[in-house]
Scaffold this motif. Structure first.
Motif, PDB file in Angstrom:
ATOM      1  N   VAL A  73       3.216   2.001   3.590  1.00 49.40           N
ATOM      2  CA  VAL A  73       2.283   2.942   2.962  1.00 49.40           C
ATOM      3  C   VAL A  73       1.347   3.456   4.042  1.00 49.40           C
ATOM      4  N   GLU A 114       2.433  -6.678  -6.693  1.00 48.07           N
ATOM      5  CA  GLU A 114       1.348  -6.469  -5.754  1.00 48.07           C
ATOM      6  C   GLU A 114       1.509  -7.343  -4.525  1.00 48.07           C
ATOM      7  N   THR A 115       0.686  -7.062  -3.532  1.00 44.30           N
ATOM      8  CA  THR A 115       0.687  -7.867  -2.316  1.00 44.30           C
ATOM      9  C   THR A 115       0.032  -9.221  -2.609  1.00 44.30           C
ATOM     10  N   GLY A 119      -4.521  -6.593  -2.677  1.00 42.27           N
ATOM     11  CA  GLY A 119      -5.133  -5.355  -2.199  1.00 42.27           C
ATOM     12  C   GLY A 119      -4.342  -4.106  -2.527  1.00 42.27           C
ATOM     13  N   LEU A 120      -3.076  -4.247  -2.840  1.00 43.85           N
ATOM     14  CA  LEU A 120      -2.245  -3.082  -3.177  1.00 43.85           C
ATOM     15  C   LEU A 120      -1.329  -3.446  -4.336  1.00 43.85           C
ATOM     16  N   ARG A 121      -1.260  -2.563  -5.296  1.00 49.51           N
ATOM     17  CA  ARG A 121      -0.352  -2.723  -6.435  1.00 49.51           C
ATOM     18  C   ARG A 121       0.529  -1.487  -6.526  1.00 49.51           C
ATOM     19  N   ILE A 159       0.929   4.046  -6.689  1.00 52.51           N
ATOM     20  CA  ILE A 159       0.305   3.088  -5.775  1.00 52.51           C
ATOM     21  C   ILE A 159      -1.194   3.035  -6.022  1.00 52.51           C
ATOM     22  N   ARG A 160      -1.686   1.816  -6.172  1.00 55.30           N
ATOM     23  CA  ARG A 160      -3.121   1.591  -6.360  1.00 55.30           C
ATOM     24  C   ARG A 160      -3.625   0.689  -5.236  1.00 55.30           C
ATOM     25  N   ARG A 161      -4.646   1.185  -4.513  1.00 58.33           N
ATOM     26  CA  ARG A 161      -5.245   0.405  -3.447  1.00 58.33           C
ATOM     27  C   ARG A 161      -6.726   0.227  -3.737  1.00 58.33           C
ATOM     28  N   GLN A 164      -9.602   2.979  -3.509  1.00 60.30           N
ATOM     29  CA  GLN A 164      -9.008   4.300  -3.310  1.00 60.30           C
ATOM     30  C   GLN A 164      -8.410   4.818  -4.614  1.00 60.30           C
ATOM     31  N   GLU A 166      -5.763   6.276  -7.290  1.00 58.88           N
ATOM     32  CA  GLU A 166      -4.327   6.043  -7.522  1.00 58.88           C
ATOM     33  C   GLU A 166      -3.530   7.278  -7.120  1.00 58.88           C
TER      34      GLU A 166
END
Length: 226
Positions: A73, A114-115, A119-121, A159-161, A164, A166
């Motif tokens: 990403v 997610e990670t 932190g990221l989904r 992606i969701r961070r 930030q 989406e």
């Protein structure tokens, strides 16, 4: 004094053959020759082991699990654990016998995870309707049973961070997942991504994300015709 007539005793081999013939007639079979029973048994066993495709019009839901999936990403490599479901419907494949190949229309596709640090989904979903299905299931060999599944699925990645907004990205080309199976639906079989898949913001050409691999394990059941 008259001699006592001896009791006739049928040879054991003849008794066996007559018993086999009687059993064959009772089952509606035609005894061909000595050893027919063994031939019938062999053919029955072959039918059980023969590779079989599902009937036309059945829907097949499967569960999917993928661990340590590599995803880039914005140039940063992360790994995510994904879980989800897929649903397919079997259809006739033009020009092919339904005993040798069928087409698979993707009705639904969803993977998310997610990670490790949260932190990221990411979520992967079917991009619209599978209007022109290119997925197939084919018989590779009957003995031993072997099937080849090729799933061609256009995807949307959401992606969701943390901190930030989406973003929703569309695959430049469909994801192609392949597997060699002994039966269908799969029973915990592994599928592999044929090539990496790039994802872009609609209307742009620069990839924002890239799915490098998708080692997914799948299992499912056949439903009745819909």
């Amino acid at each position: 004094m008259f001699p006592v007539p001896r009791k006739f005793t049928m040879p054991s081999r003849r008794r066996f053959l007559l018993a086999a013939c009687a059993a064959s007639l009772a089952l509606g079979l035609s005894p061909v020759a000595e050893g027919s029973a063994a031939v019938v048994h062999s053919r029955s066993a072959s039918v059980v082991q023969r590779a079989a495709l599902p009937g036309i019009g059945v829907e097949v839901p499967t569960t999917m699990t993928a661990v340590d999936v590599p995803l880039e990403v914005d140039g940063v490599l992360v790994k995510v654990n994904l879980q989800g479901r897929m649903r397919q419907r079997t259809e006739a494949l033009p020009g092919e016998s339904p005993n040798q190949a069928v087409r698979l229309r993707t009705i639904a596709f969803h993977l998310e995870g997610e990670t490790a640090d949260g932190g990221l989904r990411v979520m992967f979903d079917l991009d619209g309707a599978d209007a022109s299905p290119a997925s197939t299931l084919r018989v590779r060999s009957n003995f031993p049973p072997s099937l080849e599944e090729t799933d061609v699925v256009a995807l949307v990645a959401t992606i969701r961070r943390a901190g930030q907004p989406e973003i929703a990205l569309h695959s430049v080309h469909p994801a192609v997942l392949t597997a060699t199976l002994s039966v269908f639906p799969p029973r915990g079989d592994d599928y592999q991504l044929e090539n990496p898949v790039d994802f872009v913001v609609p209307g742009t050409a620069t990839p924002v994300a890239r799915l490098l691999a998708l080692p997914a394990r799948r299992g499912g059941n056949v439903l009745s015709p819909q």
